[in-house]
Design a protein around this motif. Structure first.
Motif, PDB file in Angstrom:
ATOM      1  N   LEU A  14       0.849  -1.201   0.000  1.00  0.00           N
ATOM      2  CA  LEU A  14       0.000   0.000   0.000  1.00  0.00           C
ATOM      3  C   LEU A  14       0.877   1.239   0.000  1.00  0.00           C
ATOM      4  O   LEU A  14       1.808   1.359   0.791  1.00  0.00           O
ATOM      5  CB  LEU A  14      -0.914   0.014   1.225  1.00  0.00           C
ATOM      6  CG  LEU A  14      -2.040  -1.017   1.265  1.00  0.00           C
ATOM      7  CD1 LEU A  14      -2.866  -0.824   2.537  1.00  0.00           C
ATOM      8  CD2 LEU A  14      -2.936  -0.913   0.047  1.00  0.00           C
ATOM      9  N   GLY A  15       0.553   2.183  -0.874  1.00  0.00           N
ATOM     10  CA  GLY A  15       1.359   3.395  -0.979  1.00  0.00           C
ATOM     11  C   GLY A  15       1.138   4.337   0.189  1.00  0.00           C
ATOM     12  O   GLY A  15       0.151   4.260   0.909  1.00  0.00           O
ATOM     13  N   THR A  16       2.094   5.229   0.383  1.00  0.00           N
ATOM     14  CA  THR A  16       1.987   6.252   1.427  1.00  0.00           C
ATOM     15  C   THR A  16       1.651   7.618   0.846  1.00  0.00           C
ATOM     16  O   THR A  16       1.233   8.521   1.572  1.00  0.00           O
ATOM     17  CB  THR A  16       3.300   6.349   2.216  1.00  0.00           C
ATOM     18  OG1 THR A  16       4.375   6.620   1.289  1.00  0.00           O
ATOM     19  CG2 THR A  16       3.589   5.045   2.941  1.00  0.00           C
ATOM     20  N   GLN A  17       1.822   7.780  -0.462  1.00  0.00           N
ATOM     21  CA  GLN A  17       1.560   9.064  -1.104  1.00  0.00           C
ATOM     22  C   GLN A  17       0.102   9.141  -1.545  1.00  0.00           C
ATOM     23  O   GLN A  17      -0.690   9.878  -0.968  1.00  0.00           O
ATOM     24  CB  GLN A  17       2.495   9.236  -2.319  1.00  0.00           C
ATOM     25  CG  GLN A  17       3.968   9.234  -1.965  1.00  0.00           C
ATOM     26  CD  GLN A  17       4.476  10.591  -1.532  1.00  0.00           C
ATOM     27  OE1 GLN A  17       3.926  11.614  -1.901  1.00  0.00           O
ATOM     28  NE2 GLN A  17       5.542  10.602  -0.748  1.00  0.00           N
ATOM     29  N   ASN A  18      -0.261   8.390  -2.571  1.00  0.00           N
ATOM     30  CA  ASN A  18      -1.632   8.410  -3.077  1.00  0.00           C
ATOM     31  C   ASN A  18      -2.462   7.298  -2.434  1.00  0.00           C
ATOM     32  O   ASN A  18      -1.957   6.196  -2.193  1.00  0.00           O
ATOM     33  CB  ASN A  18      -1.627   8.224  -4.597  1.00  0.00           C
ATOM     34  CG  ASN A  18      -0.899   9.343  -5.310  1.00  0.00           C
ATOM     35  OD1 ASN A  18      -1.016  10.512  -4.931  1.00  0.00           O
ATOM     36  ND2 ASN A  18      -0.118   8.997  -6.317  1.00  0.00           N
ATOM     37  N   PRO A  19      -3.737   7.573  -2.142  1.00  0.00           N
ATOM     38  CA  PRO A  19      -4.590   6.553  -1.527  1.00  0.00           C
ATOM     39  C   PRO A  19      -4.697   5.306  -2.403  1.00  0.00           C
ATOM     40  O   PRO A  19      -4.889   5.400  -3.616  1.00  0.00           O
ATOM     41  CB  PRO A  19      -5.945   7.263  -1.410  1.00  0.00           C
ATOM     42  CG  PRO A  19      -5.616   8.717  -1.388  1.00  0.00           C
ATOM     43  CD  PRO A  19      -4.423   8.867  -2.286  1.00  0.00           C
ATOM     44  N   SER A  20      -4.551   4.153  -1.782  1.00  0.00           N
ATOM     45  CA  SER A  20      -4.648   2.890  -2.510  1.00  0.00           C
ATOM     46  C   SER A  20      -5.335   1.856  -1.639  1.00  0.00           C
ATOM     47  O   SER A  20      -5.429   2.001  -0.416  1.00  0.00           O
ATOM     48  CB  SER A  20      -3.251   2.399  -2.918  1.00  0.00           C
ATOM     49  OG  SER A  20      -2.425   2.248  -1.777  1.00  0.00           O
ATOM     50  N   ALA A  21      -5.825   0.788  -2.287  1.00  0.00           N
ATOM     51  CA  ALA A  21      -6.563  -0.248  -1.571  1.00  0.00           C
ATOM     52  C   ALA A  21      -6.242  -1.604  -2.170  1.00  0.00           C
ATOM     53  O   ALA A  21      -5.766  -1.709  -3.310  1.00  0.00           O
ATOM     54  CB  ALA A  21      -8.067   0.022  -1.637  1.00  0.00           C
ATOM     55  N   ALA A  22      -6.501  -2.653  -1.406  1.00  0.00           N
ATOM     56  CA  ALA A  22      -6.306  -4.021  -1.893  1.00  0.00           C
ATOM     57  C   ALA A  22      -7.344  -4.925  -1.253  1.00  0.00           C
ATOM     58  O   ALA A  22      -7.714  -4.744  -0.085  1.00  0.00           O
ATOM     59  CB  ALA A  22      -4.901  -4.519  -1.570  1.00  0.00           C
ATOM     60  N   TRP A  23      -7.816  -5.889  -2.028  1.00  0.00           N
ATOM     61  CA  TRP A  23      -8.780  -6.859  -1.510  1.00  0.00           C
ATOM     62  C   TRP A  23      -8.101  -7.829  -0.553  1.00  0.00           C
ATOM     63  O   TRP A  23      -7.006  -8.307  -0.805  1.00  0.00           O
ATOM     64  CB  TRP A  23      -9.397  -7.682  -2.645  1.00  0.00           C
ATOM     65  CG  TRP A  23     -10.376  -6.955  -3.516  1.00  0.00           C
ATOM     66  CD1 TRP A  23     -10.220  -6.650  -4.843  1.00  0.00           C
ATOM     67  CD2 TRP A  23     -11.672  -6.473  -3.146  1.00  0.00           C
ATOM     68  NE1 TRP A  23     -11.330  -5.999  -5.313  1.00  0.00           N
ATOM     69  CE2 TRP A  23     -12.238  -5.869  -4.295  1.00  0.00           C
ATOM     70  CE3 TRP A  23     -12.396  -6.472  -1.955  1.00  0.00           C
ATOM     71  CZ2 TRP A  23     -13.496  -5.295  -4.285  1.00  0.00           C
ATOM     72  CZ3 TRP A  23     -13.650  -5.892  -1.940  1.00  0.00           C
ATOM     73  CH2 TRP A  23     -14.194  -5.307  -3.094  1.00  0.00           C
ATOM     74  N   ILE A  24      -8.784  -8.136   0.542  1.00  0.00           N
ATOM     75  CA  ILE A  24      -8.423  -9.252   1.407  1.00  0.00           C
ATOM     76  C   ILE A  24      -9.425 -10.389   1.182  1.00  0.00           C
ATOM     77  O   ILE A  24      -9.056 -11.545   1.071  1.00  0.00           O
ATOM     78  CB  ILE A  24      -8.433  -8.849   2.896  1.00  0.00           C
ATOM     79  CG1 ILE A  24      -7.435  -7.706   3.138  1.00  0.00           C
ATOM     80  CG2 ILE A  24      -8.120 -10.047   3.790  1.00  0.00           C
ATOM     81  CD1 ILE A  24      -5.993  -8.065   2.841  1.00  0.00           C
ATOM     82  N   ARG A  25     -10.684 -10.017   1.066  1.00  0.00           N
ATOM     83  CA  ARG A  25     -11.745 -10.987   0.763  1.00  0.00           C
ATOM     84  C   ARG A  25     -12.723 -10.318  -0.193  1.00  0.00           C
ATOM     85  O   ARG A  25     -13.442  -9.407   0.194  1.00  0.00           O
ATOM     86  CB  ARG A  25     -12.469 -11.429   2.034  1.00  0.00           C
ATOM     87  CG  ARG A  25     -13.528 -12.516   1.828  1.00  0.00           C
ATOM     88  CD  ARG A  25     -14.163 -12.902   3.159  1.00  0.00           C
ATOM     89  NE  ARG A  25     -14.917 -14.135   3.076  1.00  0.00           N
ATOM     90  CZ  ARG A  25     -16.221 -14.222   2.780  1.00  0.00           C
ATOM     91  NH1 ARG A  25     -16.911 -13.114   2.510  1.00  0.00           N
ATOM     92  NH2 ARG A  25     -16.831 -15.389   2.736  1.00  0.00           N
ATOM     93  N   ASN A  26     -12.726 -10.765  -1.422  1.00  0.00           N
ATOM     94  CA  ASN A  26     -13.620 -10.208  -2.441  1.00  0.00           C
ATOM     95  C   ASN A  26     -14.769 -11.194  -2.633  1.00  0.00           C
ATOM     96  O   ASN A  26     -14.654 -12.177  -3.343  1.00  0.00           O
ATOM     97  CB  ASN A  26     -12.861  -9.993  -3.750  1.00  0.00           C
ATOM     98  CG  ASN A  26     -13.721  -9.344  -4.821  1.00  0.00           C
ATOM     99  OD1 ASN A  26     -14.888  -9.056  -4.605  1.00  0.00           O
ATOM    100  ND2 ASN A  26     -13.140  -9.127  -5.986  1.00  0.00           N
ATOM    101  N   SER A  27     -15.890 -10.915  -1.981  1.00  0.00           N
ATOM    102  CA  SER A  27     -16.992 -11.883  -1.955  1.00  0.00           C
ATOM    103  C   SER A  27     -17.860 -11.834  -3.200  1.00  0.00           C
ATOM    104  O   SER A  27     -18.663 -12.727  -3.438  1.00  0.00           O
ATOM    105  CB  SER A  27     -17.874 -11.629  -0.725  1.00  0.00           C
ATOM    106  OG  SER A  27     -18.539 -10.380  -0.852  1.00  0.00           O
TER     107      SER A  27
END
Length: 210
Positions: A14-27
């Motif tokens: 995950l970046g520290t500059q621009n907001p970012s996201a990642a799936w942990i559980r994609n239902s």
């Protein structure tokens, strides 16, 4: 279920500059247009029955298609203490799996987000959903009060009106649950009439916790 190593790796990306996201559980990978997702953001230290209760009530009351629990790598209001982020995500994965089986909401997802502010969370999460999706941030009354705290934005050299205009886009609303000592009627007639809030009151849906 992801391993501890996989969770650590996802968090590190995950970046520290621009907001970012990642799936942990994609239902629900096959989302349709006009998808209605309820997003509940918390430090989950630990997750509580109250967290789940308002998520399920919001989903039933507003006919949401999905509940997304998000854990922020950087929390806007709290430092990281207690359980590690990986431990919290492991707990959330178990909870989401159980809730999907035991409640009327089959789509319980989990994601991690780099930034803690709601407006940054929105920026990070929108690419994960169809463009026509309707996004509902689920929160308690105390969180709503913090959201509109002018001092918080002054400290960060931000204009609250500009931030709220960016957050409350046409397809974005918040679902707010009252507190034991503050009724739905009090929130609507008092808090939503404040100068800094009233221009955005049509985006704030107030419910009484059952």
């Amino acid at each position: 279920m992801k391993t501890r190593t996989q969770l650590t790796e996802l968090l590190s990306k995950l970046g520290t500059q621009n907001p970012s996201a990642a799936w942990i559980r994609n239902s629900s990978p096959a989302r349709t247009s006009n998808w209605k997702v309820g997003i509940f953001s918390s430090s989950f230290n630990p997750p509580t029955k109250a967290h789940l209760h308002i998520c399920v009530q919001a989903a039933n009351e507003y006919k949401l298609d999905e509940i997304l629990l998000i854990l922020c790598k950087s929390n806007a209001a709290k430092s990281i203490t207690g359980a590690s982020l990986e431990q919290r995500l492991e707990i959330l994965e178990n909870i989401a799996e159980n809730e999907a089986k035991q409640t009327s909401i089959p789509n319980f997802s989990i994601a991690i987000v780099s930034h803690g502010l709601f407006v940054d969370q929105l920026t990070a999460l929108k690419p994960l959903f169809p463009q026509e999706s309707n996004i509902y941030f689920i929160m308690g009354y105390d969180t709503l009060v913090r959201l509109f705290d002018k001092n918080f934005y002054i400290q960060k050299n931000q204009n609250i009106e500009e931030v709220m205009s960016t957050l409350f886009q046409p397809n974005v609303k918040s679902i707010v649950f009252n507190r034991a000592d503050v009724s739905k009627e009090q929130i609507v007639s008092n808090f939503l009439q404040k100068d800094e809030v009233k221009n955005f009151s049509s985006h704030i849906l107030v419910s009484t916790i059952q």
